[in-house]
Design a protein around this motif. Structure first.
Motif, short mmCIF file in Angstrom:
data_model
loop_
_atom_site.label_atom_id
_atom_site.label_comp_id
_atom_site.label_asym_id
_atom_site.label_seq_id
_atom_site.Cartn_x
_atom_site.Cartn_y
_atom_site.Cartn_z
N HIS A 210 0.86 -1.18 0.00
CA HIS A 210 0.00 0.00 0.00
C HIS A 210 0.90 1.24 0.00
O HIS A 210 2.01 1.21 0.53
CB HIS A 210 -0.89 0.01 1.25
N THR A 211 0.42 2.32 -0.62
CA THR A 211 1.19 3.56 -0.65
C THR A 211 0.35 4.73 -0.16
O THR A 211 -0.87 4.75 -0.31
CB THR A 211 1.69 3.88 -2.08
N ILE A 212 1.03 5.68 0.44
CA ILE A 212 0.43 6.96 0.83
C ILE A 212 1.06 8.02 -0.07
O ILE A 212 2.29 8.06 -0.22
CB ILE A 212 0.72 7.29 2.30
N ARG A 213 0.25 8.87 -0.67
CA ARG A 213 0.75 9.97 -1.49
C ARG A 213 0.64 11.27 -0.72
O ARG A 213 -0.38 11.54 -0.09
CB ARG A 213 -0.06 10.07 -2.79
N ALA A 214 1.68 12.06 -0.76
CA ALA A 214 1.69 13.33 -0.02
C ALA A 214 2.66 14.28 -0.70
O ALA A 214 3.46 13.89 -1.55
CB ALA A 214 2.11 13.10 1.44
N GLU A 215 2.59 15.54 -0.33
CA GLU A 215 3.54 16.55 -0.81
C GLU A 215 4.42 16.94 0.37
O GLU A 215 4.00 17.68 1.25
CB GLU A 215 2.80 17.78 -1.36
N PHE A 216 5.63 16.40 0.39
CA PHE A 216 6.54 16.67 1.50
C PHE A 216 7.22 18.02 1.29
O PHE A 216 7.79 18.27 0.23
CB PHE A 216 7.58 15.56 1.61
N LYS A 217 7.17 18.85 2.29
CA LYS A 217 7.72 20.20 2.16
C LYS A 217 8.79 20.52 3.19
O LYS A 217 9.45 21.54 3.09
CB LYS A 217 6.58 21.22 2.28
N ALA A 218 8.93 19.67 4.22
CA ALA A 218 9.89 19.92 5.29
C ALA A 218 10.71 18.67 5.55
O ALA A 218 10.42 17.59 5.02
CB ALA A 218 9.14 20.35 6.56
N SER A 219 11.76 18.80 6.35
CA SER A 219 12.60 17.65 6.70
C SER A 219 11.78 16.63 7.49
O SER A 219 11.00 17.00 8.38
CB SER A 219 13.80 18.11 7.52
N LEU A 220 11.98 15.36 7.16
CA LEU A 220 11.23 14.27 7.80
C LEU A 220 12.15 13.41 8.65
O LEU A 220 13.36 13.35 8.42
CB LEU A 220 10.58 13.38 6.73
N CYS A 221 11.55 12.71 9.61
CA CYS A 221 12.25 11.72 10.42
C CYS A 221 11.47 10.41 10.39
O CYS A 221 10.23 10.44 10.34
CB CYS A 221 12.36 12.18 11.88
N PRO A 222 12.14 9.26 10.46
CA PRO A 222 11.40 8.03 10.71
C PRO A 222 10.65 8.18 12.04
O PRO A 222 11.19 8.73 13.00
CB PRO A 222 12.50 6.97 10.80
N ALA A 223 9.41 7.71 12.08
CA ALA A 223 8.57 7.93 13.27
C ALA A 223 7.91 6.62 13.69
O ALA A 223 7.50 5.81 12.86
CB ALA A 223 7.51 8.98 12.97
N PHE A 224 7.79 6.45 15.02
CA PHE A 224 7.25 5.21 15.57
C PHE A 224 6.37 5.52 16.78
O PHE A 224 6.73 6.31 17.64
CB PHE A 224 8.40 4.28 16.01
N GLY A 225 5.20 4.86 16.80
CA GLY A 225 4.34 4.90 17.97
C GLY A 225 4.15 3.47 18.46
O GLY A 225 3.99 2.55 17.64
N LEU A 226 4.17 3.24 19.76
CA LEU A 226 4.11 1.87 20.29
C LEU A 226 3.30 1.83 21.57
O LEU A 226 3.55 2.59 22.51
CB LEU A 226 5.54 1.36 20.55
N TRP A 227 2.30 0.92 21.62
CA TRP A 227 1.44 0.79 22.79
C TRP A 227 1.36 -0.66 23.28
O TRP A 227 0.51 -1.00 24.10
CB TRP A 227 0.05 1.32 22.47
N ASP A 228 2.27 -1.51 22.77
CA ASP A 228 2.27 -2.90 23.18
C ASP A 228 3.55 -3.57 22.68
O ASP A 228 3.95 -3.37 21.52
CB ASP A 228 1.05 -3.62 22.58
N GLY A 229 4.20 -4.33 23.53
CA GLY A 229 5.34 -5.13 23.09
C GLY A 229 6.56 -4.32 22.70
O GLY A 229 6.93 -3.36 23.37
N GLU A 230 7.14 -4.69 21.55
CA GLU A 230 8.38 -4.04 21.13
C GLU A 230 8.51 -4.00 19.62
O GLU A 230 7.89 -4.78 18.90
CB GLU A 230 9.59 -4.75 21.74
N LEU A 231 9.34 -3.07 19.14
CA LEU A 231 9.69 -2.94 17.73
C LEU A 231 11.20 -2.91 17.61
O LEU A 231 11.89 -2.39 18.50
CB LEU A 231 9.11 -1.66 17.13
N LEU A 232 11.72 -3.43 16.51
CA LEU A 232 13.15 -3.38 16.25
C LEU A 232 13.36 -2.85 14.84
O LEU A 232 12.79 -3.36 13.88
CB LEU A 232 13.77 -4.78 16.38
N THR A 233 14.17 -1.79 14.71
CA THR A 233 14.39 -1.16 13.41
C THR A 233 15.65 -1.71 12.75
O THR A 233 16.61 -2.10 13.43
CB THR A 233 14.50 0.36 13.54
#
Length: 244
Positions: A210-233
């Motif tokens: 799936h893809t999201i289309r957007a017009e990026f205009k500013a600097s971006l960061c990888p972003a993560f929200g977590l409410w259970d367990g764990e994530l590993l990047t």
């Protein structure tokens, strides 16, 4: 007298022909001034006949092996970083916010953390192991996004989320279901800044789910929200072939 009328008639026809020849040039200049392109019907027909019946998007953005860690300065007090700041664990109680260094970059109300690299151009790919979580969001957000918001709830963050065994996209607080995904152990994230594309990748195939289309205009960061367990990047990876 007839000769004079004949001369006058020829003169009038000559003048009419001159004005008719000047008309296309005048119209052409008018369309240029209004930002439109003027073409004759025959020309438009030729252009339509020569157009391909199918267009395929091909990225021209430079590919980069983005390497990042999670930025502890942004991490909510309920999130613990581990494995050299590449993974996060959700703690329901978490730390007492008063025991966490206070700074304007930290999320105080939402269990969110950013990556420590800013992206303002190029094409980037990273992966996230998600098998030990049942509720999370992964994507990108503007580096200067308000820390009072959660990722996905404003127009400066774009995420793929998983909750109640269902996938969805979220931006500006609008949720769109994503079907036919299941619950893989690991997923990929593809960001093409210039093309305004954020993609959820099946790492087994590989393919864009799936893809999201957007017009990026500013600097971006990888972003993560977590409410259970764990994530590993997992960053610094080469993009799989065939994702265009």
């Amino acid at each position: 007298m007839k000769e004079l009328r004949h001369v006058g008639s020829k003169k009038r026809k000559k003048e009419e022909n001159r004005r008719n020849m000047a008309l296309p040039a005048t119209v052409s200049r008018l369309f240029c001034l209004t930002g439109r392109i003027f073409t004759s019907p025959a020309s438009r027909h030729r252009q339509t006949a020569n157009m391909p019946t199918e267009r395929r998007y091909i990225s021209t953005s430079p590919r980069n092996d983005l390497r990042f860690k999670l930025d502890e300065r942004t991490a909510h007090s309920s999130l613990d970083l581990f494995k050299k700041d590449t993974g996060i664990i959700y703690r329901m109680l978490g730390l007492d916010p008063s025991h966490v260094e206070d700074n304007p970059e930290r999320f105080k109300d939402w269990a969110v953390v950013f990556g420590d690299e800013k992206i303002s151009s190029g094409r980037h790919y990273w992966e996230v192991t998600v098998k030990k979580s049942q509720e999370f969001r992964v994507g990108v957000a503007e580096a200067l996004m308000s820390r009072d918001d959660c990722v996905g709830t404003n127009n400066s963050s774009w995420v793929f989320g998983y909750a109640q065994r269902k996938w969805f996209t979220m931006t500006s607080n609008k949720i769109v279901p994503v079907t036919l995904v299941g619950k893989p152990e690991r997923i990929g994230i593809l960001l093409d800044y210039e093309a305004g594309l954020l993609g959820l990748v099946d790492v087994e195939q590989p393919r864009l789910i799936h893809t999201i289309r957007a017009e990026f205009k500013a600097s971006l960061c990888p972003a993560f929200g977590l409410w259970d367990g764990e994530l590993l990047t997992h960053s610094g990876l080469e993009e799989p072939k065939g994702l265009n």
